[in-house]
Design a protein around this motif. Structure first.
Motif, PDB file in Angstrom:
ATOM      1  N   VAL A  84      29.343  54.752  70.341  1.00  0.00           N
ATOM      2  CA  VAL A  84      28.887  56.147  70.482  1.00  0.00           C
ATOM      3  C   VAL A  84      30.067  57.101  70.378  1.00  0.00           C
ATOM      4  O   VAL A  84      30.004  58.128  69.683  1.00  0.00           O
ATOM      5  CB  VAL A  84      28.137  56.338  71.825  1.00  0.00           C
ATOM      6  N   LEU A  85      31.159  56.764  71.059  1.00  0.00           N
ATOM      7  CA  LEU A  85      32.329  57.649  71.033  1.00  0.00           C
ATOM      8  C   LEU A  85      32.981  57.699  69.649  1.00  0.00           C
ATOM      9  O   LEU A  85      33.491  58.750  69.243  1.00  0.00           O
ATOM     10  CB  LEU A  85      33.349  57.203  72.087  1.00  0.00           C
ATOM     11  N   LYS A  90      34.121  60.888  64.934  1.00  0.00           N
ATOM     12  CA  LYS A  90      34.038  61.114  63.491  1.00  0.00           C
ATOM     13  C   LYS A  90      33.408  62.476  63.197  1.00  0.00           C
ATOM     14  O   LYS A  90      33.893  63.228  62.348  1.00  0.00           O
ATOM     15  CB  LYS A  90      33.218  59.999  62.845  1.00  0.00           C
ATOM     16  N   LYS A  91      32.341  62.826  63.911  1.00  0.00           N
ATOM     17  CA  LYS A  91      31.687  64.126  63.711  1.00  0.00           C
ATOM     18  C   LYS A  91      32.627  65.266  64.060  1.00  0.00           C
ATOM     19  O   LYS A  91      32.678  66.279  63.361  1.00  0.00           O
ATOM     20  CB  LYS A  91      30.425  64.231  64.569  1.00  0.00           C
ATOM     21  N   LEU A  92      33.380  65.107  65.145  1.00  0.00           N
ATOM     22  CA  LEU A  92      34.309  66.165  65.543  1.00  0.00           C
ATOM     23  C   LEU A  92      35.433  66.333  64.525  1.00  0.00           C
ATOM     24  O   LEU A  92      35.861  67.459  64.235  1.00  0.00           O
ATOM     25  CB  LEU A  92      34.884  65.860  66.932  1.00  0.00           C
ATOM     26  N   ILE A  93      35.911  65.220  63.959  1.00  0.00           N
ATOM     27  CA  ILE A  93      36.954  65.299  62.926  1.00  0.00           C
ATOM     28  C   ILE A  93      36.413  66.026  61.701  1.00  0.00           C
ATOM     29  O   ILE A  93      37.086  66.895  61.122  1.00  0.00           O
ATOM     30  CB  ILE A  93      37.482  63.893  62.575  1.00  0.00           C
ATOM     31  N   GLU A  94      35.188  65.690  61.307  1.00  0.00           N
ATOM     32  CA  GLU A  94      34.580  66.372  60.160  1.00  0.00           C
ATOM     33  C   GLU A  94      34.401  67.855  60.442  1.00  0.00           C
ATOM     34  O   GLU A  94      34.660  68.703  59.571  1.00  0.00           O
ATOM     35  CB  GLU A  94      33.231  65.730  59.826  1.00  0.00           C
ATOM     36  N   GLU A  95      33.975  68.188  61.656  1.00  0.00           N
ATOM     37  CA  GLU A  95      33.794  69.599  62.019  1.00  0.00           C
ATOM     38  C   GLU A  95      35.135  70.324  61.995  1.00  0.00           C
ATOM     39  O   GLU A  95      35.231  71.460  61.510  1.00  0.00           O
ATOM     40  CB  GLU A  95      33.163  69.697  63.404  1.00  0.00           C
ATOM     41  N   LEU A  96      36.182  69.681  62.498  1.00  0.00           N
ATOM     42  CA  LEU A  96      37.513  70.272  62.487  1.00  0.00           C
ATOM     43  C   LEU A  96      37.978  70.534  61.058  1.00  0.00           C
ATOM     44  O   LEU A  96      38.494  71.620  60.739  1.00  0.00           O
ATOM     45  CB  LEU A  96      38.505  69.356  63.206  1.00  0.00           C
ATOM     46  N   GLU A  97      37.771  69.562  60.165  1.00  0.00           N
ATOM     47  CA  GLU A  97      38.173  69.742  58.770  1.00  0.00           C
ATOM     48  C   GLU A  97      37.401  70.878  58.125  1.00  0.00           C
ATOM     49  O   GLU A  97      37.964  71.680  57.363  1.00  0.00           O
ATOM     50  CB  GLU A  97      37.965  68.432  58.000  1.00  0.00           C
ATOM     51  N   THR A  98      36.111  70.976  58.439  1.00  0.00           N
ATOM     52  CA  THR A  98      35.298  72.064  57.893  1.00  0.00           C
ATOM     53  C   THR A  98      35.820  73.408  58.380  1.00  0.00           C
ATOM     54  O   THR A  98      35.956  74.360  57.594  1.00  0.00           O
ATOM     55  CB  THR A  98      33.817  71.889  58.311  1.00  0.00           C
TER      56      THR A  98
END
Length: 108
Positions: A84-85, A90-98
Motif C-alpha cells: 500500500v505504501l 509512486k502516486k506522490l512521486i508522479e504528483e510531484l513530477e506533474t
C-alpha cells in the motif's frame, strides 16, 4: 483470612484495613496427601515424570505452532502495508513530477 480496605482512616489520608475470617471453608473429610514418594512406587514415579514431560512437550509444540502462525500473520500484514505504501509513494512521486512540470519555467 481476607483483608479489606475502608475508604480512609480517621486522619483522612491513610486507608484502614480490617481482618475478617474467610467466608468459605474446606469441605469436611478432605485429607491432605503426604509426600509423593510414600504413595507411589519408583516405576509409577518414572511413568508420572514421563507423562508430565510428554504433556509439557506437547504444550510447547502447540505454543510454538501458534507463535509461528502469529508471526506469519504479522509478516503478511507488514507485506500488505508495504504494498500500500509503495503505491502511495509512486502516486506522490508522479504528483510531484506533474507539479514540477507545471511550476517550472519553460525554456525552449
Amino acid at each position: 483470612m481476607a483483608v479489606t480496605g475502608d475508604e480512609t482512616a480517621a486522619t483522612g489520608d491513610m486507608p484502614t484495613y480490617q481482618i475478617r475470617a474467610p467466608t468459605t471453608a474446606l469441605p469436611q473429610g478432605v485429607v491432605m496427601a503426604t509426600s509423593p514418594g510414600s504413595l507411589h512406587s519408583p516405576q509409577q514415579l518414572a511413568e508420572e515424570a514421563t507423562r508430565k514431560r510428554e504433556l509439557r512437550l506437547m504444550k510447547n509444540r502447540e505454543a510454538a505452532k501458534e507463535c509461528r502462525r502469529g508471526k506469519k500473520e504479522y509478516v503478511k500484514c507488514l507485506e500488505s502495508r508495504v504494498a500500500v505504501l509503495e503505491v502511495q509513494n509512486k502516486k506522490l512521486i508522479e504528483e510531484l513530477e506533474t507539479l514540477e512540470d507545471i511550476c517550472s519555467p519553460k525554456t525552449d
